[in-house]
Write a protein that holds these residues in place. Structure first.
Motif, PDB file in Angstrom:
ATOM      1  N   ALA A   1       0.828  -1.214   0.000  1.00 51.39           N
ATOM      2  CA  ALA A   1       0.000   0.000   0.000  1.00 51.39           C
ATOM      3  C   ALA A   1       0.860   1.261   0.000  1.00 51.39           C
ATOM      4  N   VAL A   2       1.944   1.268   0.799  1.00 49.41           N
ATOM      5  CA  VAL A   2       2.800   2.454   0.885  1.00 49.41           C
ATOM      6  C   VAL A   2       3.572   2.666  -0.408  1.00 49.41           C
ATOM      7  N   LEU A   3       4.156   1.602  -0.951  1.00 48.52           N
ATOM      8  CA  LEU A   3       4.967   1.734  -2.162  1.00 48.52           C
ATOM      9  C   LEU A   3       4.105   2.120  -3.367  1.00 48.52           C
ATOM     10  N   ALA A   4       2.851   1.683  -3.390  1.00 51.08           N
ATOM     11  CA  ALA A   4       1.967   2.045  -4.497  1.00 51.08           C
ATOM     12  C   ALA A   4       1.632   3.535  -4.475  1.00 51.08           C
ATOM     13  N   ALA A   5       1.656   4.147  -3.275  1.00 52.14           N
ATOM     14  CA  ALA A   5       1.296   5.562  -3.158  1.00 52.14           C
ATOM     15  C   ALA A   5       2.504   6.485  -3.162  1.00 52.14           C
ATOM     16  N   THR A   6       3.720   5.899  -3.175  1.00 56.47           N
ATOM     17  CA  THR A   6       4.928   6.723  -3.069  1.00 56.47           C
ATOM     18  C   THR A   6       5.821   6.468  -4.271  1.00 56.47           C
ATOM     19  N   PRO A   7       5.990   7.448  -5.157  1.00 57.11           N
ATOM     20  CA  PRO A   7       6.842   7.241  -6.333  1.00 57.11           C
ATOM     21  C   PRO A   7       8.295   6.959  -5.960  1.00 57.11           C
ATOM     22  N   ASN A   8       8.797   7.632  -4.938  1.00 55.87           N
ATOM     23  CA  ASN A   8      10.199   7.488  -4.535  1.00 55.87           C
ATOM     24  C   ASN A   8      10.258   7.047  -3.077  1.00 55.87           C
TER      25      ASN A   8
ATOM     26  N   LEU B   1      -3.687   5.772   5.754  1.00 51.96           N
ATOM     27  CA  LEU B   1      -2.255   5.873   6.013  1.00 51.96           C
ATOM     28  C   LEU B   1      -1.845   7.327   5.834  1.00 51.96           C
ATOM     29  N   ILE B   2      -1.060   7.861   6.754  1.00 54.11           N
ATOM     30  CA  ILE B   2      -0.514   9.207   6.611  1.00 54.11           C
ATOM     31  C   ILE B   2       0.989   9.067   6.388  1.00 54.11           C
ATOM     32  N   ILE B   3       1.444   9.458   5.190  1.00 54.32           N
ATOM     33  CA  ILE B   3       2.836   9.278   4.789  1.00 54.32           C
ATOM     34  C   ILE B   3       3.513  10.646   4.766  1.00 54.32           C
ATOM     35  N   ALA B   4       4.575  10.783   5.544  1.00 56.45           N
ATOM     36  CA  ALA B   4       5.362  12.027   5.552  1.00 56.45           C
ATOM     37  C   ALA B   4       6.536  11.845   4.603  1.00 56.45           C
ATOM     38  N   LEU B   5       6.656  12.759   3.607  1.00 54.99           N
ATOM     39  CA  LEU B   5       7.701  12.676   2.594  1.00 54.99           C
ATOM     40  C   LEU B   5       8.674  13.831   2.749  1.00 54.99           C
ATOM     41  N   GLN B   6       9.969  13.493   2.781  1.00 53.86           N
ATOM     42  CA  GLN B   6      11.008  14.513   2.854  1.00 53.86           C
ATOM     43  C   GLN B   6      11.246  15.078   1.458  1.00 53.86           C
ATOM     44  N   SER B   7      11.453  16.395   1.355  1.00 62.32           N
ATOM     45  CA  SER B   7      11.715  17.010   0.050  1.00 62.32           C
ATOM     46  C   SER B   7      13.061  16.534  -0.479  1.00 62.32           C
TER      47      SER B   7
ATOM     48  N   ASP C   1      15.662  17.996  -1.588  1.00 62.13           N
ATOM     49  CA  ASP C   1      16.863  18.701  -1.143  1.00 62.13           C
ATOM     50  C   ASP C   1      16.940  18.772   0.385  1.00 62.13           C
ATOM     51  N   ASP C   2      16.055  17.998   1.088  1.00 58.72           N
ATOM     52  CA  ASP C   2      16.033  17.952   2.557  1.00 58.72           C
ATOM     53  C   ASP C   2      15.784  19.315   3.181  1.00 58.72           C
ATOM     54  N   ALA C   3      15.193  20.254   2.432  1.00 64.97           N
ATOM     55  CA  ALA C   3      14.920  21.592   2.962  1.00 64.97           C
ATOM     56  C   ALA C   3      13.442  21.696   3.313  1.00 64.97           C
ATOM     57  N   GLY C   4      13.165  22.375   4.433  1.00 63.94           N
ATOM     58  CA  GLY C   4      11.773  22.596   4.820  1.00 63.94           C
ATOM     59  C   GLY C   4      11.161  21.401   5.517  1.00 63.94           C
ATOM     60  N   GLU C   5       9.907  21.590   5.907  1.00 65.62           N
ATOM     61  CA  GLU C   5       9.174  20.549   6.608  1.00 65.62           C
ATOM     62  C   GLU C   5       8.736  19.453   5.628  1.00 65.62           C
ATOM     63  N   PRO C   6       8.671  18.190   6.095  1.00 67.47           N
ATOM     64  CA  PRO C   6       8.182  17.111   5.222  1.00 67.47           C
ATOM     65  C   PRO C   6       6.719  17.350   4.839  1.00 67.47           C
ATOM     66  N   SER C   7       6.388  16.984   3.629  1.00 67.96           N
ATOM     67  CA  SER C   7       4.992  17.067   3.185  1.00 67.96           C
ATOM     68  C   SER C   7       4.278  15.777   3.549  1.00 67.96           C
ATOM     69  N   THR C   8       2.980  15.858   3.797  1.00 71.05           N
ATOM     70  CA  THR C   8       2.225  14.664   4.197  1.00 71.05           C
ATOM     71  C   THR C   8       1.183  14.314   3.146  1.00 71.05           C
ATOM     72  N   THR C   9       0.997  13.003   3.012  1.00 70.14           N
ATOM     73  CA  THR C   9      -0.003  12.482   2.077  1.00 70.14           C
ATOM     74  C   THR C   9      -0.904  11.514   2.832  1.00 70.14           C
ATOM     75  N   LYS C  10      -2.196  11.690   2.651  1.00 69.27           N
ATOM     76  CA  LYS C  10      -3.154  10.801   3.294  1.00 69.27           C
ATOM     77  C   LYS C  10      -3.819   9.941   2.235  1.00 69.27           C
ATOM     78  N   ILE C  11      -3.705   8.648   2.404  1.00 70.17           N
ATOM     79  CA  ILE C  11      -4.316   7.740   1.435  1.00 70.17           C
ATOM     80  C   ILE C  11      -5.253   6.779   2.157  1.00 70.17           C
ATOM     81  N   PRO C  12      -6.364   6.400   1.560  1.00 65.44           N
ATOM     82  CA  PRO C  12      -7.286   5.446   2.201  1.00 65.44           C
ATOM     83  C   PRO C  12      -6.628   4.070   2.327  1.00 65.44           C
TER      84      PRO C  12
END
Length: 496
Positions: A341-348, A362-368, A370-381
């Motif tokens: 489920a996680v790998l299907a929703a995460t390109p990298n 599932l709430i997935i936190a993704l690091q940018s 260039d490792d700059a700024g706060e991680p972005s979050t993705t919510k998937i059913p």
């Protein structure tokens, strides 16, 4: 005239023990001497209502360090059945040399109203001073046993550093003659062939399959298994060495394989181990350290095996640490299910910083990048499946686990072997267990431990043959303290 009240009858049982088998074959041995002294003491107490029961409880050639002695176990069964009032021993250390075991025995005796008497040591266990005296006596008995053990270990260490074989199972390819190992050429040829087969095939499993197809078995009639062959291939004994505490010493026995062949096999085994480790690393848990439940607990990788298959899953640390009430809404989940489920929703996948598992999403936190700024979050059913329908998690069977076919075959083979030995001793074709041990190429103690299997209950044998015996049944469990009567055997092995 006032009559004295009648004395209540006291049923007495005598227990005797001798640590070694030395002189047990004499017409009057140490066990007989102990019993004679105890019988005389019981007769002297006849006015107190003491009378000797007919059953004998004699353990010859068994140490007092353990309670796993056939006659002692029968005696304890009689205590539990309330068939005994008093146990009479020649000395306290005949019963046990261990303080811990003695405490267990005293608790059992008190529970069933049984007292015991030492003929040569006067004490009364009903008083505090008597119990203190008894504990002091047992402390010295345990001290004596530990000193003897240290002496034996020191002797073994000295013998092994000199390259001497000090007993135990005789390796394949050798036999014991007057405490010296000599080569059995037919078996030695098989050992050399196993080494060569491994060099030719490159796999221990392939060697086991080849030997199985050719019908080649061990001394006891068992098939060669992978673990057994791996141990054989690593055993420096075949190089003419004896290993003691990780250090190899030149042995007094003749080697079977050359240094060149042995070293080549070790290099192949080491390379195979590295390859297996690499394969294991490639199949690691992809969400290890990243997955958390919705209560904030990290979910750690775990696995189980069933019928040869490996099942992977993640489990909440709260559950592992026995804090079930603090676990999230999902405390355990199939690893393939959540990873897919996680790998299907995460390109990298390399960008994943954290995954939080909820019952419905599932709430997935993704690091940018260039490792700059706060991680972005993705919510998937995420549709979580109950444990009973989930793939990847091993479940307990609804019915009681049973003995597998290979284990049953090994146990039945050993029972048949024990029956053959017993028949040979009865008809006189074998004079003693020593003679059988020399012929079989094993230690004489092993023969004595396995002989009781010849008297196994037919119902137990039938249960082993049809697979209804307990799954944890082993040859060691069968032969340890086996009762004489079949009903007690069946109760201990099939019921418990």
């Amino acid at each position: 005239m006032i009559r004295e009240p009648a004395t209540r009858p006291q049923r007495c049982a005598i227990y005797t023990r001798k640590s070694t088998e030395h002189n047990l074959d004499l017409a009057f041995n140490s066990l007989d001497a102990q019993r004679e002294a105890c019988e005389a003491y019981i007769k002297s107490q006849a006015h107190e209502g003491w009378s000797l029961i007919g059953d004998r409880y004699d353990d010859g050639g068994l140490s007092g360090a353990s309670l796993q002695r056939p006659a002692l176990q029968q005696l304890l069964d009689a205590v539990r059945a309330r068939r005994i009032d008093i146990i009479v021993v020649y000395k306290v250390d005949r019963l046990t040399r261990s303080l811990a075991d003695f405490a267990k025995l005293v608790e059992l005796f008190d529970e069933h109203g049984v007292s015991f008497v030492s003929v040569t040591q006067s004490f009364n266990t009903t008083t505090s001073m008597g119990r203190l005296t008894l504990n002091v006596l047992l402390s010295f008995a345990q001290f004596e046993r530990e000193v003897i053990g240290e002496r034996v270990r020191d002797k073994i260490a000295a013998s092994k550093t000199k390259g001497l074989w000090v007993g135990g199972p005789v390796p394949l390819g050798y036999r014991s003659e007057k405490k010296q190992l000599v080569i059995v050429e037919q078996e030695a040829a098989l050992v050399r062939r196993i080494f060569q087969l491994y060099l030719d095939l490159g796999s221990v499993g392939a060697v086991a399959e080849t030997l199985g197809r050719e019908g080649i078995v061990t001394r006891l009639g068992h098939r060669f298994r992978v673990g057994m062959l791996a141990h054989l291939l690593k055993n420096r004994f075949y190089l003419g060495e004896i290993v003691w505490h990780g250090v190899s010493h030149r042995g007094a026995h003749v080697p079977i394989v050359t240094v060149e062949i042995f070293d080549a096999v070790q290099r192949h085994l080491a390379a195979a181990a590295i390859e297996r480790k690499g394969r294991s690393a490639n199949s690691a848990f992809t969400l290890a350290g990243l997955l958390h439940d919705d209560a904030g607990n990290r979910m750690s990788p775990s696995h189980a095996r069933k019928n040869g298959a490996r099942y992977r899953y993640y489990v909440s640390q709260a559950l592992i640490q026995h804090r079930k009430a603090q676990a999230g809404s999902i405390a355990r989940i199939s690893a393939p299910e959540i990873e897919a489920a996680v790998l299907a929703a995460t390109p990298n996948p390399a960008q994943i910083a954290r995954v939080t598992l909820h019952r419905d999403c599932l709430i997935i936190a993704l690091q940018s990048p260039d490792d700059a700024g706060e991680p972005s979050t993705t919510k998937i059913p995420f549709a979580w499946q109950p444990q009973g329908r989930r793939k990847g998690v091993a479940h307990e069977p609804t019915q009681k686990p049973r003995l597998d076919h290979d284990s049953a075959e090994a146990i039945l083979t050993m029972i048949a072997q024990a029956r053959r030995w017993m028949a040979q001793l009865i008809d006189g074709s074998m004079a003693s267990t020593d003679e059988i041990a020399i012929r079989e190429g094993v230690g004489e103690r092993n023969i004595r431990k396995l002989l009781p299997l010849a008297c196994l209950s037919p119902n137990i044998i039938r249960a082993i043959a049809d697979g209804t015996a307990p799954a944890n049944l082993t040859i060691s469990r069968l032969s340890a303290a086996l009762p004489h009567d079949w009903a007690s055997q069946e109760h201990r092995i099939l019921v418990h």
